[in-house]
Scaffold this motif. Sequence first.
Motif, mmCIF file in Angstrom:
data_model
loop_
_atom_site.group_PDB
_atom_site.id
_atom_site.type_symbol
_atom_site.label_atom_id
_atom_site.label_comp_id
_atom_site.label_asym_id
_atom_site.label_seq_id
_atom_site.Cartn_x
_atom_site.Cartn_y
_atom_site.Cartn_z
ATOM 1 N N ASP A 162 0.796 -1.321 0.088
ATOM 2 C CA ASP A 162 -0.155 0.041 0.129
ATOM 3 C C ASP A 162 0.747 1.321 0.105
ATOM 4 O O ASP A 162 1.628 1.590 0.976
ATOM 5 C CB ASP A 162 -0.885 0.088 1.090
ATOM 6 N N GLY A 163 0.761 2.128 -1.213
ATOM 7 C CA GLY A 163 1.457 3.305 -1.120
ATOM 8 C C GLY A 163 2.923 3.337 -1.639
ATOM 9 O O GLY A 163 3.231 4.263 -2.044
ATOM 10 N N GLY A 164 3.288 2.154 -1.883
ATOM 11 C CA GLY A 164 4.655 2.014 -2.457
ATOM 12 C C GLY A 164 5.887 2.637 -1.603
ATOM 13 O O GLY A 164 5.668 2.685 -0.187
ATOM 14 N N PHE A 165 7.033 3.371 -2.404
ATOM 15 C CA PHE A 165 8.035 3.631 -1.403
ATOM 16 C C PHE A 165 8.388 4.987 -1.720
ATOM 17 O O PHE A 165 8.135 5.507 -2.883
ATOM 18 C CB PHE A 165 9.458 2.643 -1.910
ATOM 19 N N GLU A 166 8.831 5.866 -0.850
ATOM 20 C CA GLU A 166 9.021 7.225 -0.892
ATOM 21 C C GLU A 166 10.604 7.499 -1.147
ATOM 22 O O GLU A 166 10.890 8.184 -2.121
ATOM 23 C CB GLU A 166 8.938 7.744 0.574
ATOM 24 N N HIS A 167 11.646 6.862 -0.455
ATOM 25 C CA HIS A 167 12.720 7.178 -0.735
ATOM 26 C C HIS A 167 13.773 5.914 -0.774
ATOM 27 O O HIS A 167 13.385 4.737 -0.084
ATOM 28 C CB HIS A 167 13.576 8.250 0.079
ATOM 29 N N VAL A 168 14.786 5.881 -1.314
ATOM 30 C CA VAL A 168 15.956 4.681 -1.310
ATOM 31 C C VAL A 168 17.284 5.510 -1.157
ATOM 32 O O VAL A 168 17.684 6.407 -1.926
ATOM 33 C CB VAL A 168 15.932 3.856 -2.363
ATOM 34 N N VAL A 169 17.975 4.874 -0.101
ATOM 35 C CA VAL A 169 19.345 5.516 -0.106
ATOM 36 C C VAL A 169 20.372 4.412 0.122
ATOM 37 O O VAL A 169 20.154 3.477 0.607
ATOM 38 C CB VAL A 169 19.325 6.304 1.477
ATOM 39 N N PHE A 170 21.371 4.469 -0.396
ATOM 40 C CA PHE A 170 22.795 3.535 -0.250
ATOM 41 C C PHE A 170 23.734 4.034 0.555
ATOM 42 O O PHE A 170 24.219 5.062 0.683
ATOM 43 C CB PHE A 170 23.150 3.248 -1.762
ATOM 44 N N SER A 171 23.776 3.304 1.217
ATOM 45 C CA SER A 171 25.002 3.246 2.430
ATOM 46 C C SER A 171 25.984 2.261 2.962
ATOM 47 O O SER A 171 25.177 1.337 3.104
ATOM 48 C CB SER A 171 24.617 4.156 3.573
ATOM 49 N N ASN A 172 27.096 2.196 2.770
ATOM 50 C CA ASN A 172 27.930 1.020 3.321
ATOM 51 C C ASN A 172 27.576 -0.223 2.989
ATOM 52 O O ASN A 172 27.350 -1.120 3.701
ATOM 53 C CB ASN A 172 27.978 1.192 4.847
ATOM 54 N N GLY A 173 27.174 -0.240 1.520
ATOM 55 C CA GLY A 173 26.690 -1.668 0.960
ATOM 56 C C GLY A 173 25.346 -1.923 1.167
ATOM 57 O O GLY A 173 25.096 -3.162 0.745
ATOM 58 N N VAL A 174 24.529 -1.252 1.769
ATOM 59 C CA VAL A 174 22.978 -1.492 2.095
ATOM 60 C C VAL A 174 22.193 -0.393 1.304
ATOM 61 O O VAL A 174 22.461 0.805 1.475
ATOM 62 C CB VAL A 174 22.855 -1.470 3.415
ATOM 63 N N PHE A 175 21.099 -0.953 0.586
ATOM 64 C CA PHE A 175 20.150 -0.183 0.123
ATOM 65 C C PHE A 175 18.896 -0.066 1.293
ATOM 66 O O PHE A 175 18.415 -0.949 1.335
ATOM 67 C CB PHE A 175 19.547 -0.754 -1.168
ATOM 68 N N TYR A 176 18.568 1.064 1.628
ATOM 69 C CA TYR A 176 17.781 1.331 2.504
ATOM 70 C C TYR A 176 16.355 1.962 2.004
ATOM 71 O O TYR A 176 16.342 3.044 1.092
ATOM 72 C CB TYR A 176 18.049 2.307 3.694
ATOM 73 N N CYS A 177 15.377 1.185 2.029
ATOM 74 C CA CYS A 177 14.181 1.542 1.127
ATOM 75 C C CYS A 177 13.104 1.945 2.211
ATOM 76 O O CYS A 177 12.609 1.200 2.912
ATOM 77 C CB CYS A 177 13.499 0.453 0.521
ATOM 78 N N LEU A 178 12.467 3.250 2.029
ATOM 79 C CA LEU A 178 11.447 3.981 3.021
ATOM 80 C C LEU A 178 10.084 3.668 2.516
ATOM 81 O O LEU A 178 9.734 4.360 1.484
ATOM 82 C CB LEU A 178 11.768 5.300 3.490
ATOM 83 N N ALA A 179 9.250 2.710 2.953
ATOM 84 C CA ALA A 179 7.939 2.818 2.539
ATOM 85 C C ALA A 179 7.041 3.867 2.954
ATOM 86 O O ALA A 179 7.288 4.633 3.942
ATOM 87 C CB ALA A 179 7.166 1.439 2.875
ATOM 88 N N SER A 180 5.929 4.247 2.082
ATOM 89 C CA SER A 180 5.321 5.479 2.442
ATOM 90 C C SER A 180 4.449 5.278 3.757
ATOM 91 O O SER A 180 4.175 6.393 4.487
ATOM 92 C CB SER A 180 4.173 5.930 1.385
ATOM 93 N N ILE A 181 4.259 4.160 3.902
ATOM 94 C CA ILE A 181 3.515 3.827 5.394
ATOM 95 C C ILE A 181 4.294 3.798 6.497
ATOM 96 O O ILE A 181 4.123 3.517 7.824
ATOM 97 C CB ILE A 181 2.646 2.607 5.411
ATOM 98 N N GLY A 182 5.951 4.067 6.423
ATOM 99 C CA GLY A 182 6.862 4.094 7.563
ATOM 100 C C GLY A 182 7.645 2.602 7.660
ATOM 101 O O GLY A 182 8.579 2.980 8.408
ATOM 102 N N TRP A 183 7.336 1.755 7.050
ATOM 103 C CA TRP A 183 8.534 0.685 6.991
ATOM 104 C C TRP A 183 9.523 0.944 6.343
ATOM 105 O O TRP A 183 9.735 1.321 5.415
ATOM 106 C CB TRP A 183 7.761 -0.670 6.593
#
Length: 299
Positions: A162-183
Motif C-alpha cells: 500500500d502506497g509504495g516507497f518514498e525514498h531509497v538511500v545507499f550506504s555502506n553496501g546496503v540499500f535502505y528503502c522507506l515505504a510510504s507507511i513508515g516501514w
Amino acid sequence: MQRLSFKDNIRACAVCKTWREACVSVRVDEYPTPWLISYTLDKEEYELYDPLLDKTYIRKSTSPDLRDPFIECSTDGWLLMHDNNFIETFFFNPFTHERIGLPWPDMWNTQALAFSSAPTSNGCVIFSVFHVTKRSVIIKTYCLDTKECTAFMFPHRLPLKDGGFEHVVFSNGVFYCLASIGWLGMFDLSTTSWNVLSRRAPKCVSPNDRFMTEYQGDIFLIYTNTHDLDDQPRYLKLDLANQKWTDKIRLGGLAFYLSSKSSLTANRDLLYNQQMHQRCICSYVWVKPPLNVSDLFKS
C-alpha cells in the motif's frame, strides 16, 4: 581568511562580493556544496543552481531524449533517468553532458530504484524493488560491469504494497528503502538479504514532508512539516542496534539538501534560500557536483 572555520567562512561571504570571492577561494570542503538541477516543461534546456553563490547556469540539452525527462534518482553527480516516452533509460551527468545508455528491460516498471555509485566507477549496481505482494517482495539488481541481472524473492508479512516507497538511500553496501507507511526495508549487497526494521517511522503529514538521507554511514529522516507550534523540522536517526528511529539527536552542524528523488547531507550550516523554493516549479533534484565544478563554469 584561511584561518576561519567553515561556519565563519560562510558568514564572511555575506559581507560583500570581494569577501565572498576570497572566502570561496580558500575554502577546504569535503566536496562542493550540492547543486540543484531543474527541468522546465517543453524546453530543451535545464538549470543548474549553486545555492552558495546564488547563481544559476542554463545548459542546453544535448539530445532529444533530454527534453522533459523523468528523473528516477541521483548518486555521485549522475542522474538515472528516462526519456518522456519511457523508451530509453540512461545515466546522465548534467555537469559534463556525459550520457551512458542502460539496456535493462522493465526498469521503469518498479516501485523503488537506486544505484550504488557513479556508472563510471567499478562495481556500480542498480537496485530495484520490482514487485511487492502481501506475502513477498521481488528485488532485482543489475551489475553495470558484468551486465548481469539477478532477481531475489523474499517472504514477508508487512503491508508494504500500500502506497509504495518514498525514498531509497545507499550506504555502506546496503540499500535502505522507506515505504510510504513508515516501514524501512534493507537490502544488503554482500549477503543478498532483505530485512525490515521492526518499528515503523513516525507518520508524516504528507509524503512530500518526509525525506531520508545518509551521512558517513548514518541514516537520517527529516520531517519538514510537523504542525508544531514552533514549526521546526524534526530529525530522526536510525538506531539499528535497537531496531528503531532515535529522536532528539545532535546534528553537529549537518545541513540537509532535500528533494523527492535525491537528498544530500553535508557537514556545514544549512544555507536556506527562499528563492530556491519559489523557482522550482518543475522536475528538480539535488546533485553532488564534481570537485572541479568551478573550472567547468568559468565565466
